[in-house]
Write a protein that holds these residues in place. Structure first.
Motif, PDB file in Angstrom:
ATOM      1  N   THR A   3       0.992  -3.182   6.602  1.00 51.60           N
ATOM      2  CA  THR A   3       0.981  -3.300   5.097  1.00 51.60           C
ATOM      3  C   THR A   3       1.772  -1.958   4.529  1.00 51.60           C
ATOM      4  O   THR A   3       2.663  -2.274   3.505  1.00 51.60           O
ATOM      5  CB  THR A   3      -0.391  -3.146   4.649  1.00 51.60           C
ATOM      6  OG1 THR A   3      -0.986  -4.090   5.348  1.00 51.60           O
ATOM      7  CG2 THR A   3      -0.534  -3.345   2.982  1.00 51.60           C
ATOM      8  N   ALA A   4       1.766  -0.939   5.259  1.00 54.71           N
ATOM      9  CA  ALA A   4       2.571   0.287   4.989  1.00 54.71           C
ATOM     10  C   ALA A   4       3.884   0.272   4.981  1.00 54.71           C
ATOM     11  O   ALA A   4       4.529   0.716   4.234  1.00 54.71           O
ATOM     12  CB  ALA A   4       1.945   1.387   5.883  1.00 54.71           C
ATOM     13  N   GLY A   9      -8.184  -5.457   3.439  1.00 51.10           N
ATOM     14  CA  GLY A   9      -7.205  -6.175   3.707  1.00 51.10           C
ATOM     15  C   GLY A   9      -5.895  -5.134   2.843  1.00 51.10           C
ATOM     16  O   GLY A   9      -5.804  -4.004   3.132  1.00 51.10           O
ATOM     17  N   PHE A  56       0.694   3.115  11.723  1.00 52.53           N
ATOM     18  CA  PHE A  56       0.244   2.269  12.798  1.00 52.53           C
ATOM     19  C   PHE A  56       0.009   0.723  11.947  1.00 52.53           C
ATOM     20  O   PHE A  56      -0.525  -0.249  12.339  1.00 52.53           O
ATOM     21  CB  PHE A  56      -1.163   2.507  13.537  1.00 52.53           C
ATOM     22  CG  PHE A  56      -2.084   2.820  12.324  1.00 52.53           C
ATOM     23  CD1 PHE A  56      -2.886   2.014  11.754  1.00 52.53           C
ATOM     24  CD2 PHE A  56      -2.224   4.263  12.260  1.00 52.53           C
ATOM     25  CE1 PHE A  56      -3.973   2.359  10.662  1.00 52.53           C
ATOM     26  CE2 PHE A  56      -3.100   4.788  11.381  1.00 52.53           C
ATOM     27  CZ  PHE A  56      -3.929   3.767  10.631  1.00 52.53           C
ATOM     28  N   CYS A  57       0.098   0.656  10.616  1.00 58.55           N
ATOM     29  CA  CYS A  57      -0.221  -0.355   9.511  1.00 58.55           C
ATOM     30  C   CYS A  57       1.171  -1.416   9.317  1.00 58.55           C
ATOM     31  O   CYS A  57       1.986  -0.654   8.616  1.00 58.55           O
ATOM     32  CB  CYS A  57      -0.828   0.345   8.534  1.00 58.55           C
ATOM     33  SG  CYS A  57      -1.325  -1.031   7.415  1.00 58.55           S
ATOM     34  N   VAL A  72      -8.968   5.145   3.306  1.00 59.21           N
ATOM     35  CA  VAL A  72      -8.091   5.938   4.080  1.00 59.21           C
ATOM     36  C   VAL A  72      -8.749   7.169   4.114  1.00 59.21           C
ATOM     37  O   VAL A  72      -8.118   8.173   4.884  1.00 59.21           O
ATOM     38  CB  VAL A  72      -6.857   6.031   3.485  1.00 59.21           C
ATOM     39  CG1 VAL A  72      -6.616   6.464   2.028  1.00 59.21           C
ATOM     40  CG2 VAL A  72      -5.702   6.507   4.663  1.00 59.21           C
ATOM     41  N   CYS A 126       0.488  -1.074  -0.160  1.00 59.74           N
ATOM     42  CA  CYS A 126       0.034   0.029   0.081  1.00 59.74           C
ATOM     43  C   CYS A 126       0.865   1.290  -0.019  1.00 59.74           C
ATOM     44  O   CYS A 126       1.993   1.494   0.601  1.00 59.74           O
ATOM     45  CB  CYS A 126      -0.935   0.062   1.186  1.00 59.74           C
ATOM     46  SG  CYS A 126      -2.055   1.359   1.326  1.00 59.74           S
ATOM     47  N   MET A 172      -0.349   4.163   1.160  1.00 53.61           N
ATOM     48  CA  MET A 172      -0.771   5.316   1.935  1.00 53.61           C
ATOM     49  C   MET A 172       0.247   5.637   3.171  1.00 53.61           C
ATOM     50  O   MET A 172       0.122   6.678   3.734  1.00 53.61           O
ATOM     51  CB  MET A 172      -2.138   5.255   2.186  1.00 53.61           C
ATOM     52  CG  MET A 172      -3.154   4.866   1.008  1.00 53.61           C
ATOM     53  SD  MET A 172      -2.976   6.215   0.184  1.00 53.61           S
ATOM     54  CE  MET A 172      -2.842   5.706  -1.639  1.00 53.61           C
ATOM     55  N   GLY A 173       1.048   4.743   3.483  1.00 57.47           N
ATOM     56  CA  GLY A 173       2.118   5.160   4.396  1.00 57.47           C
ATOM     57  C   GLY A 173       1.773   5.402   6.201  1.00 57.47           C
ATOM     58  O   GLY A 173       2.054   5.944   6.868  1.00 57.47           O
ATOM     59  N   CYS A 174       0.225   4.706   6.348  1.00 58.46           N
ATOM     60  CA  CYS A 174      -0.171   4.949   7.622  1.00 58.46           C
ATOM     61  C   CYS A 174       0.731   4.383   8.787  1.00 58.46           C
ATOM     62  O   CYS A 174       1.177   3.027   8.521  1.00 58.46           O
ATOM     63  CB  CYS A 174      -1.578   4.424   7.771  1.00 58.46           C
ATOM     64  SG  CYS A 174      -2.586   4.739   6.783  1.00 58.46           S
ATOM     65  N   GLY A 188      -3.791  -2.775   0.873  1.00 55.68           N
ATOM     66  CA  GLY A 188      -4.114  -1.819  -0.033  1.00 55.68           C
ATOM     67  C   GLY A 188      -5.231  -0.787   0.441  1.00 55.68           C
ATOM     68  O   GLY A 188      -5.987  -1.100   1.169  1.00 55.68           O
ATOM     69  N   GLU A 189      -5.097   0.100  -0.457  1.00 54.31           N
ATOM     70  CA  GLU A 189      -6.143   1.382  -0.487  1.00 54.31           C
ATOM     71  C   GLU A 189      -6.985   0.853  -1.521  1.00 54.31           C
ATOM     72  O   GLU A 189      -6.816   1.130  -2.756  1.00 54.31           O
ATOM     73  CB  GLU A 189      -5.654   2.587  -0.243  1.00 54.31           C
ATOM     74  CG  GLU A 189      -6.480   3.900  -0.544  1.00 54.31           C
ATOM     75  CD  GLU A 189      -7.661   3.712   0.416  1.00 54.31           C
ATOM     76  OE1 GLU A 189      -7.539   3.346   1.556  1.00 54.31           O
ATOM     77  OE2 GLU A 189      -8.661   4.477  -0.386  1.00 54.31           O
TER      78      GLU A 189
END
Ligand code: SF4
Length: 375
Positions: free
Chosen positions: A125-126, A161, A122-123, A197, A116, A118-120, A163-164
């Motif tokens: 996947t990021a 899951g 806390f995540c 997001v 993903c 988006m770079g959150c 990805g955004e």
């Protein structure tokens, strides 16, 4: 899997083979009419139905099916991967939902991308960055694998899951149409949720789908996770591009019926957004909106700078939000031990390979940049 045998023989014709994983039933019937060696008309429609309902692959077609790779189980939660032809993998989670009468249904959490952008913070996947988008067939294949390989037909689908989803709407919207197809998986739009997001333009595009007949009760979930832009930008870089005022405008324009009120997700992170003043501020922000505030106790990712919140702090936040008049729910935590819980999907091996090489062997070249961060 078996093959449909009663396919009428026709003269050969070149062209791509129809794929029931990337077509709605009318598209599939139309595609079958253009090539030889496949069923036609009503027969093609029945073959499409048999593929989705019973797992019978229609002769002459080329569904983009992938083998199930890793399978990890915690209690009744099942996380599984599909191995893509380029060696990358999707991650999906079957989440059990116990009804009041004791019966069990399952929700399937699907990925829309590998990684993903988006770079959150806390995540999990990021931490991979964006590796690549999934195709429509790769998304529907996750439902097909859950139903026909893992063996549990999901009642609900959530795009939560890897990805955004709004970053890949050209694949996600057709996938929703296929998942809801009466001759296909036949999942009611009211049982499909798309979590974003908070991309206002993406919400507007999804809103166009939700305005169509048959999709009025499509569910929208929005990851808010903060009471104001200052805190949100700290943990979600996208806030710099899509601030909360713009997000609110997009949510207020959502056309779904009242029954499909927007679900606003709030990952509760100790010391970041879990104070009483944060609770009051987020409730004030949400006042104009008909929505449910869904509080999600933070699931620590690998190398997380924050711990999980204590039960007392979760209860205090929930109680205060309810006292503020905000309809509030707590999301149960399932699958934390197998890294299948919310915000924990992502393959550390792919992440490590990215750090070393910057490009996946055989895959689409990787966009290393975190686009939302750049904005
Ligand atoms: S929380 Fe969702 S949008 Fe944010 S980085 Fe993780 S997968 Fe991407």
């Amino acid at each position: 899997m078996t093959s449909v045998s009663d396919i009428p023989a026709t003269s050969p014709a070149p062209g791509p083979r129809p794929d029931p994983l990337s077509s709605t039933s009318p598209e599939f019937v139309e595609a079958c009419g253009r090539v030889s060696g496949v069923a036609r008309g009503g027969e093609a429609r029945r073959a499409y139905r048999a593929f989705h309902r019973d797992g019978v692959v229609p002769a002459g077609t080329e569904p983009r099916l992938h083998p199930v790779g890793r399978r990890e189980i915690e209690g009744e939660t099942i996380k599984f991967t599909l191995t893509l032809p380029d060696g990358l993998e999707t991650e999906s989670v079957l989440i059990p939902m116990r009804r009041r009468d004791g019966s069990l249904t399952r929700t399937l959490c699907v990925s829309s991308q590998v990684g993903c952008a988006m770079g959150c913070r806390f995540c999990e996947t990021a931490q991979m960055g964006l590796v690549r988008h999934l195709a429509t067939a790769d998304i529907v294949a996750q439902w097909h694998a859950a139903t026909h390989q893992v063996g549990h037909r999901p009642k609900n689908i959530v795009f939560m899951g890897m990805g955004e989803p709004t970053d890949n709407l050209d694949a996600v919207i057709p996938a929703i149409r296929i998942l809801a197809d009466h001759d296909g998986p036949a999942i009611a739009a009211s049982n499909i949720s798309v979590s974003t997001v908070g991309n206002p333009e993406g919400i507007r595009r999804l809103g166009e789908l939700a305005a169509e007949p048959g999709f009025h009760r499509l569910n929208l979930a929005v990851s808010l996770n903060a009471p104001n832009d200052a805190i949100r930008a700290e943990i979600m870089p996208v806030d710099r591009a899509w601030p909360m005022d713009d997000l609110m405008d997009a949510m207020l324009a959502w056309p779904g019926r009242p029954k499909s009120a927007i679900c606003v997700e709030y990952v509760l992170i100790p010391g970041v957004n879990d104070g009483p003043e944060h609770c009051d501020e987020v409730c004030a922000y949400l006042k104009p909106l008909r929505c449910s505030l869904n509080v999600i106790p933070y699931n620590p990712r690998r190398d997380s700078p924050w711990p999980a919140p204590t039960e007392d702090s979760v209860d205090a936040f929930l109680g205060r939000a309810i006292a503020n008049g905000q309809f509030t729910k707590r999301r149960g935590t399932k699958g934390r031990d197998v890294m299948a819980a919310c915000g924990q999907l992502g393959n550390p091996e792919i992440r490590r390979r990215r750090r070393v090489g910057g490009q996946e062997a055989g895959g689409t070249p990787i966009d290393i940049s975190i686009r939302a961060t750049d904005a």
